[in-house]
Write an enzyme that holds these catalytic residues in place. Structure first.
Site, PDB file in Angstrom:
ATOM      1  N   ASP A   1      32.548 -59.630  23.490  1.00  0.00           N
ATOM      2  CA  ASP A   1      31.180 -60.160  23.644  1.00  0.00           C
ATOM      3  C   ASP A   1      30.656 -59.974  25.063  1.00  0.00           C
ATOM      4  O   ASP A   1      31.277 -60.427  26.027  1.00  0.00           O
ATOM      5  CB  ASP A   1      31.153 -61.645  23.289  1.00  0.00           C
ATOM      6  CG  ASP A   1      31.629 -61.872  21.859  1.00  0.00           C
ATOM      7  OD1 ASP A   1      31.296 -61.033  21.006  1.00  0.00           O
ATOM      8  OD2 ASP A   1      32.329 -62.865  21.615  1.00  0.00           O
TER       9      ASP A   1
ATOM     10  N   ASP B   1      32.825 -60.337  31.223  1.00  0.00           N
ATOM     11  CA  ASP B   1      31.561 -60.850  31.776  1.00  0.00           C
ATOM     12  C   ASP B   1      31.679 -62.316  32.191  1.00  0.00           C
ATOM     13  O   ASP B   1      30.686 -62.922  32.593  1.00  0.00           O
ATOM     14  CB  ASP B   1      30.407 -60.658  30.773  1.00  0.00           C
ATOM     15  CG  ASP B   1      30.630 -61.437  29.489  1.00  0.00           C
ATOM     16  OD1 ASP B   1      31.795 -61.586  29.075  1.00  0.00           O
ATOM     17  OD2 ASP B   1      29.642 -61.910  28.893  1.00  0.00           O
TER      18      ASP B   1
ATOM     19  N   ASP C   1      37.030 -56.899  27.245  1.00  0.00           N
ATOM     20  CA  ASP C   1      36.439 -58.003  26.491  1.00  0.00           C
ATOM     21  C   ASP C   1      35.476 -57.457  25.418  1.00  0.00           C
ATOM     22  O   ASP C   1      35.010 -56.319  25.520  1.00  0.00           O
ATOM     23  CB  ASP C   1      35.677 -58.877  27.493  1.00  0.00           C
ATOM     24  CG  ASP C   1      35.056 -60.100  26.852  1.00  0.00           C
ATOM     25  OD1 ASP C   1      35.623 -60.633  25.894  1.00  0.00           O
ATOM     26  OD2 ASP C   1      33.979 -60.507  27.338  1.00  0.00           O
TER      27      ASP C   1
END
Lengths: 183, 183
Positions: free
Chosen positions: A13, A136, A11
């Site tokens: 961000d 996240d 990922d």
């Protein structure tokens, strides 16, 4: 015969880009209030700052994604992991269309060693099939087809699901153990 | 309990966007030569036009992807298929970074009923996992995890692999048969 490397979807961000720091900096710049990291603990990012509209405003601001700081250790560890793993950058960029070109340019600047063939901008990640996924957000990891690795962030700190890592150093040692188990 | 619909990854260029017609129109506009569709038969698009640099020039020209005509029947059939299938638009847009925002805007204009959650812009499609993939390129279909459906194009006309369809009407009837077999 060429052996296929195990694949990892990484990922952007909150994982290779330090979105948390960037929100704090932009919040200070716009609202004159320096929010302590501890205040963000266990809250969705959109609700963690005193002014609840700030985060949504930032992610729709031109330049926000282009100027994100790189997460400590991400460049070095990913470069090393590429020897043994097929690395894909998989970002849910579709929600913020203006971020598409900014994210592409950001990757070109900070991760020029990652081929365009290995970059995916998507909406939900449910059709992504890799051996590992580092993210996240539970909404991505809960339905991923491979092994889920949760990259620690204030917003995900109070829920316990999936293998949690706190840094890129930890990602490296976890994946090196996985690799040793495979061989 | 909600039953999960079978998923389809649908390509853009050559499948829902009529790239072939657009190349012919742009070639005529730039070079004054009207290339007959029969001349494109069995050749990679990049080598099919008299001036071999034209196609590469076009795909790097601002506006090329934004102004593509919609493939006949694509809008109507996809809208109908959405009742029974989970539709993802999956385009290898990463090769031409300027196309990212143009492709997003094009989808917004012509396929506004497709959510941003179901749009994927990627490099190679090898990590995409859907039950079906509709594409005009063997490089995508040969390694796809689901059932491959080859959308006919001049450039793929002389190789026989995968189930070939010639129109969106044919896609509809093929998938309706698949659905009947599932139920």
């Amino acid at each position: 015969m060429k052996i296929k490397k195990p694949s990892i979807a990484i990922d952007m961000d909150g994982v290779i880009a330090d979105t948390e720091s960037h929100f704090i900096t932009w919040y200070y710049k716009d609202y004159g209030v320096l929010v302590n990291r501890a205040e963000l603990f266990g809250k969705p990012e959109s609700e963690a700052f005193p002014n609840k509209e700030a985060v949504l405003k930032f992610v729709h601001s031109p330049g926000f994604f282009r100027t994100l700081p790189v997460m400590a250790g991400a460049v070095e560890v990913i470069q090393e992991l590429m020897k043994d793993f097929e690395i894909y950058i998989v970002s849910a960029a579709m929600e913020f269309p203006q971020s598409l070109s900014e994210k592409k340019e950001w990757l070109q600047e900070h991760f020029p060693f990652i081929s365009w063939k290995n970059i995916v901008f998507c909406g939900d990640k449910s059709i992504i099939d890799t051996d590992y996924m580092i993210d996240d957000h539970f909404k991505n990891l809960d339905f991923c087809k491979g092994k889920a690795i949760l990259f620690h962030a204030a917003h995900n700190a109070t829920t316990d699901r999936h293998q949690r890592v706190h840094s890129w150093e930890e990602v490296k040692s976890l994946l090196q153990k996985e690799l040793a188990a495979l061989n």
